[in-house]
Write an enzyme that holds these catalytic residues in place. Structure first.
Site, PDB file in Angstrom:
ATOM      1  N   GLU A  61      -5.344  -8.376  -1.233  1.00 28.10           N
ATOM      2  CA  GLU A  61      -5.973  -8.304  -0.036  1.00 28.10           C
ATOM      3  C   GLU A  61      -7.465  -7.904  -0.266  1.00 28.10           C
ATOM      4  OE1 GLU A  61      -4.502  -5.648   2.975  1.00 28.10           O
ATOM      5  OE2 GLU A  61      -2.434  -5.847   2.318  1.00 28.10           O
ATOM      6  N   GLU A  85       0.892  -1.071  -0.089  1.00 23.26           N
ATOM      7  CA  GLU A  85       0.048  -0.029  -0.086  1.00 23.26           C
ATOM      8  C   GLU A  85       0.834   1.201  -0.062  1.00 23.26           C
ATOM      9  OE1 GLU A  85      -2.783  -0.664   3.378  1.00 23.26           O
ATOM     10  OE2 GLU A  85      -4.122  -1.722   1.888  1.00 23.26           O
TER      11      GLU A  85
HETATM   12  C1  BG6 Z   1      -4.631  -3.078   4.847  1.00 26.56           C
HETATM   13  C2  BG6 Z   1      -3.140  -3.671   5.301  1.00 26.56           C
HETATM   14  O1  BG6 Z   1      -4.358  -1.783   4.741  1.00 26.56           O
HETATM   15  O2  BG6 Z   1      -5.577  -3.460   5.677  1.00 26.56           O
HETATM   16  C3  BG6 Z   1      -3.162  -4.654   6.244  1.00 26.56           C
HETATM   17  O3  BG6 Z   1      -2.278  -3.890   4.273  1.00 26.56           O
HETATM   18  C4  BG6 Z   1      -4.304  -4.955   7.182  1.00 26.56           C
HETATM   19  O4  BG6 Z   1      -1.784  -4.944   6.883  1.00 26.56           O
HETATM   20  C5  BG6 Z   1      -5.695  -4.731   6.248  1.00 26.56           C
HETATM   21  O5  BG6 Z   1      -4.662  -5.705   8.301  1.00 26.56           O
HETATM   22  C6  BG6 Z   1      -6.972  -4.738   7.219  1.00 26.56           C
HETATM   23  O6  BG6 Z   1      -6.851  -3.753   8.150  1.00 26.56           O
HETATM   24  P1  BG6 Z   1      -7.175  -3.886   9.814  1.00 26.56           P
HETATM   25  O7  BG6 Z   1      -6.792  -2.720  10.484  1.00 26.56           O
HETATM   26  O8  BG6 Z   1      -8.602  -4.421   9.724  1.00 26.56           O
HETATM   27  O9  BG6 Z   1      -6.058  -4.955  10.046  1.00 26.56           O
END
Ligand code: BG6
Length: 486
Positions: A385, A189
């Protein structure tokens, strides 16, 4: 019609700092993740403070070995349990697992002359285990876990020297794992630098005279990451012919609240600003609107002709991105209800439901994103993701009836299928937190994304045993049938 191509890379994703734990084992140095505190209840308006770390916070964190309120220090103990976890991923039929290599396991302070052999051995065994299960590793070089030492002694990525340290780290792991890894990502990101500068580029904003000075410093740090990414791509081509480097963007799809052209322009600006990071890594140059912005603000970003040539010559092979939600912009934002996200807040979209954490669930937005990104860049895309954070309940017979997760994934996969039909070249999909891990933003354990339940609570209590959720079996079928079972 099922359009997923043969060889589609189905799998899951985790990051070292949210999964491994073992924060001070076998010579590992402290990273920015090891000073991140448990912050479960942050308001929607104040999302940025989830990530905020001050100089005082660092000083306090360094004095303690506490792993209760610094949950990333314990993670889910993947460091010791990776064989068991990888066997479960293999049982689901994973074709790919996205992991990161913690820089601080290889170079504890980031700038040592020689790598830490124990760290090198750990990742060798992890990667060999994946290969033994026919799982392709997808490795992120930097996932919110830079060495703390470089923050304290070099102002993080603002310092040009950090480019050299990162280059050495990249070269070391490319040489070491050249027979094991084909797919690499440089910075997770990369567009997050303004949303949480400490975690991404090691910038502590209050050290700067004012907001503008901090912003200029962050752009400088970002430029150094662009250069480091291009430098890594150059080395990758030399050391592992045929390997591929991907850019990694948070896709923050933004809609206008109405068809008022002024609002449409606002949304266009938000999307353009989001794409700027991919523009540099794919087109090999800064877009004119960003250069104009620098000029208007009197920002003097130090760069050399060699830097600009490097960016031009070593662009990425594919574009990967995270996708969790879409956003809405409005001229009347002040009067509108707000929704959250780990990275930003925006106006509530009345057509969408939100997750328990207030993130707007928008599968069609994924299709729109895929089409937009492909039409803009015309290189292969990879969703690395996506997923939904929920509080899951473990039943007496050791499972989780997570039909809500299945519904979320089904809706998103259907839209991916349609995007492929729309002509998008999609290499693969890795769901975020395929096994429950510590949340990046709030450091909660109870915000769960996985197909596999980990018996640990927010304060780290529990057996850490793993349990298959209902979605585990569902995802297995999806992979087995290459999406036909949807
Ligand atoms: C993304 C990141 O922004 O979101 C991850 O790359 C992160 O590392 C994921 O875990 C989900 O966010 P969160 O805060 O719910 O873990």
């Amino acid at each position: 019609m099922n359009t997923f191509p043969e060889g589609f890379l189905w799998g899951g994703a985790i990051a070292a700092n949210q999964a491994e734990g073992a924060w001070n084992v076998d010579g590992k140095g402290m990273s920015v993740a090891d000073v991140a505190r448990f912050k479960p209840s942050i308001s929607v308006e104040d999302y940025k403070s989830q990530w905020h770390v001050s100089l005082e916070d660092i000083a306090i964190a360094k004095e303690t070995d506490d792993v209760v309120y610094y949950p990333k220090r314990r993670g889910i103990d993947f460091f010791h349990r990776y064989k068991e976890d990888i066997a479960l991923f293999a049982e689901m039929g994973f074709k790919v697992l996205r992991v990161s290599i913690a820089w601080t396991r290889i170079f504890p302070n980031g700038n040592e002359a020689e790598p830490n052999q124990k760290g090198m051995d750990y990742y060798r065994d992890l990667l060999e285990t994946l290969r033994a299960h026919n799982i392709e590793p997808l490795v992120t070089l930097s996932h919110y876990e830079m060495p703390l030492y470089l923050v304290e002694n070099y102002d993080g990525w603002v310092s040009r020297e950090v480019v050299g340290f990162f280059t050495k780290f990249s070269e070391t792991v490319f040489r070491e794992y050249k027979d094991l890894v084909t797919y690499w990502l440089s910075f997770n990101e990369i567009d997050s630098v303004f949303r949480h500068p400490f975690t991404t580029v090691g910038v502590i904003e209050e050290k700067y005279a004012d907001k503008k000075a901090a912003e200029e410093a962050i752009y400088q740090a970002l430029h150094h990451q662009f250069v480091a990414s291009a430098q890594a791509t150059k080395l990758l081509r030399e050391i592992i012919p045929g390997a591929q480097m991907g850019a990694m963007l948070t896709k923050t799809m933004t809609y206008a609240e109405t068809c008022d052209p002024d609002e449409v322009l606002m949304a266009q600006k938000a999307n353009r600003d989001n794409h700027f990071y991919a523009d540099v890594q794919i087109f090999g140059e800064y877009p004119k609107h960003v250069l104009n912005y620098f000029e208007e603000n009197g920002f003097q970003i130090a760069w050399t002709d060699e830097d600009l040539q490097l960016l031009k010559d070593y662009t990425v092979d594919f574009l990967s991105f995270s996708y969790y939600m879409s956003m809405v912009v409005s001229k009347n934002a002040a009067q509108r209800e707000k929704v959250g996200g780990n990275l930003m807040t925006g106006v509530k979209n009345p057509y969408l439901n939100t997750s328990e954490w207030g993130w707007q669930v928008d599968p069609v937005g994924l299709r729109i994103s895929l089409i937009d990104l492909y039409d803009t860049y015309r290189i292969p895309l990879f969703v690395v993701e996506n997923g939904i954070g929920s509080t899951d309940m473990l039943t007496a017979d050791g499972t989780v009836e997570d039909d809500y997760r299945i519904a979320y994934f089904r809706d998103h996969f259907e839209q991916m299928n349609l995007a492929i039909k729309d002509g998008v070249e999609l290499m693969g999909y890795t769901s975020w937190g395929c096994i429950d891990i510590v949340s990046a933003s709030t450091s909660q354990m109870t915000k769960r994304y996985g197909f596999i339940y980990v018996d640990a609570d927010d304060l780290g209590n529990g057996t850490y045993n793993r349990f298959k959720k209902k979605s585990f079996h569902w995802y297995k079928d999806v992979i087995e049938t290459n999406g036909a079972s949807l």
